[in-house]
Design a protein around this motif. Structure first.
Motif, PDB file in Angstrom:
ATOM      1  N   LEU A   1      37.527 -21.001  19.138  1.00  0.00           N
ATOM      2  CA  LEU A   1      36.292 -20.585  18.474  1.00  0.00           C
ATOM      3  C   LEU A   1      35.075 -20.880  19.350  1.00  0.00           C
ATOM      4  CD1 LEU A   1      37.136 -21.819  14.875  1.00  0.00           C
ATOM      5  CD2 LEU A   1      37.060 -19.431  15.684  1.00  0.00           C
ATOM      6  N   GLN A   2      35.072 -22.027  20.001  1.00  0.00           N
ATOM      7  CA  GLN A   2      33.973 -22.377  20.893  1.00  0.00           C
ATOM      8  C   GLN A   2      33.901 -21.431  22.088  1.00  0.00           C
ATOM      9  OE1 GLN A   2      35.101 -26.476  21.466  1.00  0.00           O
ATOM     10  NE2 GLN A   2      33.672 -27.206  19.896  1.00  0.00           N
ATOM     11  N   THR A   3      35.052 -21.013  22.603  1.00  0.00           N
ATOM     12  CA  THR A   3      35.075 -20.060  23.713  1.00  0.00           C
ATOM     13  C   THR A   3      34.496 -18.713  23.281  1.00  0.00           C
ATOM     14  OG1 THR A   3      36.983 -21.139  24.734  1.00  0.00           O
ATOM     15  CG2 THR A   3      36.573 -18.843  25.357  1.00  0.00           C
TER      16      THR A   3
ATOM     17  N   VAL B   1      30.126 -14.648  23.156  1.00  0.00           N
ATOM     18  CA  VAL B   1      29.196 -13.861  22.343  1.00  0.00           C
ATOM     19  C   VAL B   1      27.752 -14.243  22.685  1.00  0.00           C
ATOM     20  CG1 VAL B   1      28.396 -13.457  19.975  1.00  0.00           C
ATOM     21  CG2 VAL B   1      30.842 -13.374  20.502  1.00  0.00           C
ATOM     22  N   ALA B   2      27.478 -15.528  22.855  1.00  0.00           N
ATOM     23  CA  ALA B   2      26.126 -15.964  23.220  1.00  0.00           C
ATOM     24  C   ALA B   2      25.721 -15.416  24.588  1.00  0.00           C
ATOM     25  CB  ALA B   2      26.043 -17.490  23.200  1.00  0.00           C
ATOM     26  N   ALA B   3      26.654 -15.398  25.546  1.00  0.00           N
ATOM     27  CA  ALA B   3      26.345 -14.869  26.884  1.00  0.00           C
ATOM     28  C   ALA B   3      26.060 -13.369  26.811  1.00  0.00           C
ATOM     29  CB  ALA B   3      27.498 -15.154  27.840  1.00  0.00           C
ATOM     30  N   LEU B   4      26.840 -12.638  26.029  1.00  0.00           N
ATOM     31  CA  LEU B   4      26.593 -11.208  25.870  1.00  0.00           C
ATOM     32  C   LEU B   4      25.248 -10.956  25.197  1.00  0.00           C
ATOM     33  CD1 LEU B   4      30.168 -10.065  24.785  1.00  0.00           C
ATOM     34  CD2 LEU B   4      28.985  -9.473  26.928  1.00  0.00           C
ATOM     35  N   ARG B   5      24.943 -11.742  24.174  1.00  0.00           N
ATOM     36  CA  ARG B   5      23.653 -11.604  23.493  1.00  0.00           C
ATOM     37  C   ARG B   5      22.508 -11.843  24.464  1.00  0.00           C
ATOM     38  NH1 ARG B   5      23.307 -15.869  19.874  1.00  0.00           N
ATOM     39  NH2 ARG B   5      21.804 -16.845  21.236  1.00  0.00           N
TER      40      ARG B   5
ATOM     41  N   SER C   1      18.007  -9.745  27.514  1.00  0.00           N
ATOM     42  CA  SER C   1      17.313  -9.609  28.796  1.00  0.00           C
ATOM     43  C   SER C   1      17.107  -8.151  29.153  1.00  0.00           C
ATOM     44  CB  SER C   1      18.099 -10.307  29.912  1.00  0.00           C
ATOM     45  OG  SER C   1      18.141 -11.687  29.705  1.00  0.00           O
ATOM     46  N   GLU C   2      18.129  -7.328  28.929  1.00  0.00           N
ATOM     47  CA  GLU C   2      18.001  -5.892  29.182  1.00  0.00           C
ATOM     48  C   GLU C   2      16.934  -5.263  28.299  1.00  0.00           C
ATOM     49  OE1 GLU C   2      21.728  -3.852  28.794  1.00  0.00           O
ATOM     50  OE2 GLU C   2      22.672  -5.005  30.415  1.00  0.00           O
TER      51      GLU C   2
END
Length: 156
Positions: free
Chosen positions: A134-136, A141-145, A150-151
């Motif tokens: 779950l942490q992974t 998901v946080a990195a994609l967000r 940023s985009e």
């Protein structure tokens, strides 16, 4: 002319995105059912949560930004919450027209009641899932967000 093809990571991310779309729909439906007897919906509960999580009272535009939502949609829901006495508006010392949204005592009770219902539900839902997994997923998901935010900022 040759079509570009997705990389293996692009294929995997596409599969994940499709599952996340389905999951989001299921979560909203389950949330609506969970808090219906409190007079809430998933959307109302989410906005109450954003107000609770904020370090200080915020205007609707900031709540919408924090939720990744549309300001007009958040404003409509906040107006409904206000009409039911769950939130109130306070003067904003930094902006005359953008009032601050705060929880009322009734709003706090509704949010706390929703969270009391959520606890056994989420504990049951998480049974059999490894915390590390779950942490992974959360980190991904946080990195994609972050990339998408940023985009979006670069395009404005």
């Amino acid at each position: 002319m040759r079509k570009s093809q997705r990389t293996p990571a692009g294929d995997a991310l596409t599969d994940l995105m499709l599952d996340l779309f389905r999951l989001n729909s299921l979560l909203l439906t389950a949330g609506d059912r969970l808090v219906a007897r409190l007079g809430l919906t998933s959307a109302r509960w989410q906005i109450l949560g954003a107000i609770v999580q904020a370090e200080r009272p915020q205007p609707v535009a900031w709540l919408a930004r924090d939720l990744g939502g549309n300001r007009q949609n958040v404003q409509r829901i906040v107006n409904d919450l206000h009409g039911e006495g769950l939130v109130a508006f306070e003067a904003n010392p930094h902006h005359r027209r953008a009032q601050l949204v705060v929880l009322t005592d009734k709003g706090r009770r509704a949010f706390d009641a929703a969270m009391a219902l959520q606890m056994p539900w989420v504990n049951s839902l998480s049974e059999g899932l490894a915390v590390k997994d779950l942490q992974t997923v959360h980190r991904i998901v946080a990195a994609l967000r972050t990339k998408l935010e940023s985009e979006a900022e670069a395009q404005t």
